[in-house]
Write an enzyme that holds these catalytic residues in place. Structure first.
Site, PDB file in Angstrom:
ATOM      1  CG  HIS A   1      -0.189   0.218   2.518  1.00 46.52           C
ATOM      2  ND1 HIS A   1       0.323  -0.831   3.228  1.00 46.52           N
ATOM      3  CD2 HIS A   1       0.143   1.331   3.211  1.00 46.52           C
ATOM      4  CE1 HIS A   1       0.920  -0.379   4.322  1.00 46.52           C
ATOM      5  NE2 HIS A   1       0.834   0.930   4.340  1.00 46.52           N
TER       6      HIS A   1
HETATM    7  C1  UD1 Z   1      -1.151   5.938   5.655  1.00 45.02           C
HETATM    8  C2  UD1 Z   1       0.226   6.325   6.144  1.00 45.02           C
HETATM    9  C3  UD1 Z   1       1.187   5.166   5.954  1.00 45.02           C
HETATM   10  C4  UD1 Z   1       0.636   3.900   6.581  1.00 45.02           C
HETATM   11  C5  UD1 Z   1      -0.791   3.623   6.098  1.00 45.02           C
HETATM   12  C6  UD1 Z   1      -1.325   2.475   6.897  1.00 45.02           C
HETATM   13  C7  UD1 Z   1       0.735   8.712   5.850  1.00 45.02           C
HETATM   14  C8  UD1 Z   1       1.506   9.702   5.070  1.00 45.02           C
HETATM   15  N1  UD1 Z   1       0.747   7.449   5.389  1.00 45.02           N
HETATM   16  O1  UD1 Z   1      -1.050   5.687   4.268  1.00 45.02           O
HETATM   17  O2  UD1 Z   1       2.417   5.465   6.560  1.00 45.02           O
HETATM   18  O3  UD1 Z   1       1.466   2.839   6.233  1.00 45.02           O
HETATM   19  O4  UD1 Z   1      -1.605   4.775   6.332  1.00 45.02           O
HETATM   20  O5  UD1 Z   1      -2.398   1.856   6.327  1.00 45.02           O
HETATM   21  O6  UD1 Z   1       0.143   9.047   6.841  1.00 45.02           O
HETATM   22  N2  UD1 Z   1      -8.509   5.424   1.715  1.00 45.02           N
HETATM   23  C9  UD1 Z   1      -9.787   4.955   1.724  1.00 45.02           C
HETATM   24  N3  UD1 Z   1     -10.371   4.694   2.925  1.00 45.02           N
HETATM   25  C10 UD1 Z   1      -9.749   4.896   4.119  1.00 45.02           C
HETATM   26  C11 UD1 Z   1      -8.440   5.379   4.085  1.00 45.02           C
HETATM   27  C12 UD1 Z   1      -7.830   5.644   2.887  1.00 45.02           C
HETATM   28  O7  UD1 Z   1     -10.400   4.761   0.679  1.00 45.02           O
HETATM   29  O8  UD1 Z   1     -10.340   4.629   5.178  1.00 45.02           O
HETATM   30  C13 UD1 Z   1      -7.864   5.649   0.400  1.00 45.02           C
HETATM   31  C14 UD1 Z   1      -8.102   7.044  -0.141  1.00 45.02           C
HETATM   32  O9  UD1 Z   1      -8.221   6.954  -1.519  1.00 45.02           O
HETATM   33  C15 UD1 Z   1      -6.826   7.768   0.217  1.00 45.02           C
HETATM   34  C16 UD1 Z   1      -5.780   6.661   0.112  1.00 45.02           C
HETATM   35  O10 UD1 Z   1      -6.449   5.490   0.554  1.00 45.02           O
HETATM   36  O11 UD1 Z   1      -6.540   8.838  -0.645  1.00 45.02           O
HETATM   37  C17 UD1 Z   1      -4.564   6.896   0.959  1.00 45.02           C
HETATM   38  O12 UD1 Z   1      -4.928   7.131   2.320  1.00 45.02           O
HETATM   39  P1  UD1 Z   1      -3.944   7.976   3.280  1.00 45.02           P
HETATM   40  O13 UD1 Z   1      -4.443   7.932   4.662  1.00 45.02           O
HETATM   41  O14 UD1 Z   1      -3.671   9.295   2.696  1.00 45.02           O
HETATM   42  O15 UD1 Z   1      -2.581   7.176   3.179  1.00 45.02           O
HETATM   43  P2  UD1 Z   1      -2.304   5.634   3.329  1.00 45.02           P
HETATM   44  O16 UD1 Z   1      -1.814   5.116   2.034  1.00 45.02           O
HETATM   45  O17 UD1 Z   1      -3.451   4.950   3.961  1.00 45.02           O
HETATM   46  N1  UDP Z   2      -3.371  -5.046   9.453  1.00 51.23           N
HETATM   47  C1  UDP Z   2      -4.685  -5.391   9.692  1.00 51.23           C
HETATM   48  N2  UDP Z   2      -5.458  -5.758   8.636  1.00 51.23           N
HETATM   49  C2  UDP Z   2      -5.000  -5.809   7.374  1.00 51.23           C
HETATM   50  C3  UDP Z   2      -3.644  -5.441   7.134  1.00 51.23           C
HETATM   51  C4  UDP Z   2      -2.867  -5.062   8.210  1.00 51.23           C
HETATM   52  O1  UDP Z   2      -5.136  -5.390  10.839  1.00 51.23           O
HETATM   53  O2  UDP Z   2      -5.749  -6.158   6.464  1.00 51.23           O
HETATM   54  C5  UDP Z   2      -2.573  -4.633  10.612  1.00 51.23           C
HETATM   55  C6  UDP Z   2      -1.248  -5.330  10.745  1.00 51.23           C
HETATM   56  O3  UDP Z   2      -1.172  -5.802  12.062  1.00 51.23           O
HETATM   57  C7  UDP Z   2      -0.231  -4.237  10.500  1.00 51.23           C
HETATM   58  C8  UDP Z   2      -0.951  -3.021  10.932  1.00 51.23           C
HETATM   59  O4  UDP Z   2      -2.292  -3.252  10.502  1.00 51.23           O
HETATM   60  O5  UDP Z   2       0.934  -4.368  11.244  1.00 51.23           O
HETATM   61  C9  UDP Z   2      -0.341  -1.783  10.353  1.00 51.23           C
HETATM   62  O6  UDP Z   2      -0.923  -1.453   9.184  1.00 51.23           O
HETATM   63  P1  UDP Z   2      -0.271  -1.052   7.823  1.00 51.23           P
HETATM   64  O7  UDP Z   2       0.480  -2.156   7.217  1.00 51.23           O
HETATM   65  O8  UDP Z   2      -1.446  -0.524   7.109  1.00 51.23           O
HETATM   66  O9  UDP Z   2       0.657   0.206   8.173  1.00 51.23           O
HETATM   67  P2  UDP Z   2       2.228   0.400   8.340  1.00 51.23           P
HETATM   68  O10 UDP Z   2       2.687  -0.478   9.442  1.00 51.23           O
HETATM   69  O11 UDP Z   2       2.861   0.136   7.028  1.00 51.23           O
HETATM   70  O12 UDP Z   2       2.355   1.855   8.664  1.00 51.23           O
END
Ligand code: UD1
Ligand code: UDP
Length: 350
Positions: free
Chosen positions: A200
């Site tokens: 992601h």
């Molecule tokens: C964020 C964090 C990343 C983390 C990830 C965990 C930042 C800069 N990045 O990235 O470090 O690894 O969360 O999962 O804070 N979206 C949805 N529904 C949601 C959330 C997001 O549809 O509930 C979609 C939207 O299109 C959005 C995109 O995901 O634009 C990215 O979401 P965003 O929170 O900006 O960053 P993540 O990629 O989730």
């Molecule tokens: N995770 C979850 N469901 C999923 C994928 C991940 O509960 O479908 C959990 C998992 O324990 C992981 C945590 O979410 O360590 C952190 O999420 P993510 O990988 O999105 O973020 P990151 O650690 O890269 O910031």
């Protein structure tokens, strides 16, 4: 003391939970501010339902937008809450935009900032998480590090005051919930052997890179299960390849923490670009292939349980890791009582 914990994205909910739970058993007043960065029920509510008994005290509902807009909205929203609540300490976990917004809002008001998971560095400033970590560390008063390398990273940047090695709350959580994880009954049928995959990160979800990664994953000779992050799903739909990929690998919705941890424990290996999943794979003794150029969880690489791969190396490295003998150390990110250690430090800090 009044303590505000700022959460907003999936990893924040998970890594803050042991500490928020422990705070409930103290005399301190503990409030939760959810920024609303993640908002789908399987990216947010699911964690509150399975872990937290209470809803957040505030939800800023910032939703998705550009980095500047999202971080700005978080900063603005948290400032209002801080003005109203006047807390003694603000705790921010990890490296998301919610982390940085919370830390900035609090430090500008001279409120003690505590950073959970301080000192992590990938040394790649193209990653938004790296910027968030560095800035958050530099405006924190209390820096809770999971490892010696994190403490050393801070020292290199001249940060030595208020630095504590306390271990990792995600490790603590995994130990705390071991029985619940083992008792999970999944809603989907899973094969006996499979590779669990999560992708992601921003740098892996450009059209070109995502297609390269997915193409490689589809070549793997084992069953692959991907709980798909909404960012990646949206991108695959936009490129128009989701339906085709679904014929080759099993794509499911994001899971709750218990179900995800169960699936991880059953996997033969993990392919990921997540920060948290690299650690979880290590302490569950599951070989990990990390689709990145660098990692902040350097110990997992040094111990041999994790390997970095560029997209074209994924299939080869999966086979390599499946046959490699790996040494596992039980206490890599140490201590099953990280949150107790943190509370002791908080008690003596203000
Ligand atoms: C964020 C964090 C990343 C983390 C990830 C965990 C930042 C800069 N990045 O990235 O470090 O690894 O969360 O999962 O804070 N979206 C949805 N529904 C949601 C959330 C997001 O549809 O509930 C979609 C939207 O299109 C959005 C995109 O995901 O634009 C990215 O979401 P965003 O929170 O900006 O960053 P993540 O990629 O989730
Ligand atoms: N995770 C979850 N469901 C999923 C994928 C991940 O509960 O479908 C959990 C998992 O324990 C992981 C945590 O979410 O360590 C952190 O999420 P993510 O990988 O999105 O973020 P990151 O650690 O890269 O910031």
């Amino acid at each position: 003391m009044k303590i505000i914990s700022v959460v907003g994205a999936r990893p924040n909910f998970i890594k803050m939970y042991p500490l928020i739970k422990a705070l409930r058993n103290t005399k301190h007043e503990s409030l939760i501010v959810h920024t609303g960065q993640h908002y789908d029920s399987n990216m947010s509510d699911v964690f509150f339902k399975e872990l937290y008994p209470d809803k957040p005290d505030y939800n800023l509902n910032v939703g998705s937008s550009s980095h500047g807009q999202q971080t700005g909205q978080i900063l603005h929203g948290i400032e209002d809450v801080l003005n109203k609540e006047e807390p003694d300490i603000v705790i921010v976990p990890g490296d998301t935009n919610s982390t940085l917004g919370g830390a900035l809002a609090a430090t500008k008001q001279h409120i003690v900032v505590a950073h959970l998971e301080a000192g992590l560095r990938s040394y790649d400033k193209n990653m938004p998480e790296e910027i968030n970590r560095i800035l958050t560390d530099h405006c924190s008063n209390l820096l809770f590090c999971p490892s010696d390398s994190a403490v050393n990273n801070l020292e290199k940047e001249g940060i030595t005051n208020g630095v504590y090695k306390v271990g990792d709350t995600m490790f603590e959580l995994a130990k705390m919930l071991d029985n619940e994880i083992n008792a999970v009954t999944l809603q989907i049928a899973i094969p006996d052997e499979f590779i669990l995959t999560t992708i992601h990160r921003a740098e892996n979800t450009t059209n070109k890179k995502l297609l390269q990664i997915i193409k490689e994953i589809c070549k793997i000779k084992h069953d692959v299960i991907i709980p798909l992050h909404p960012r990646t799903r949206n991108k695959l739909v936009e490129i128009g390849v989701l339906a085709e990929i679904q014929k080759q690998v099993t794509i499911i919705e994001p899971l709750g923490f218990l179900e995800f941890s169960y699936l991880l424990k059953k996997a033969r290996a993990v392919i990921t670009d997540s920060g948290g999943v690299q650690k979880e794979a290590y302490w569950n003794r599951i070989p990990c292939i990390t689709v990145r150029d660098t990692t902040e969880w350097i110990e997992t690489i040094e111990m041999g349980g994790n390997i970095l791969a560029n997209p074209s190396e994924i299939t080869g490295k999966v086979e390599y890791m499946l046959t490699k003998k790996i040494q596992y150390s039980e206490n890599l990110y140490g201590f099953k009582d990280t949150s107790k250690r943190i509370i002791k430090i908080l008690n003596n800090s203000v």
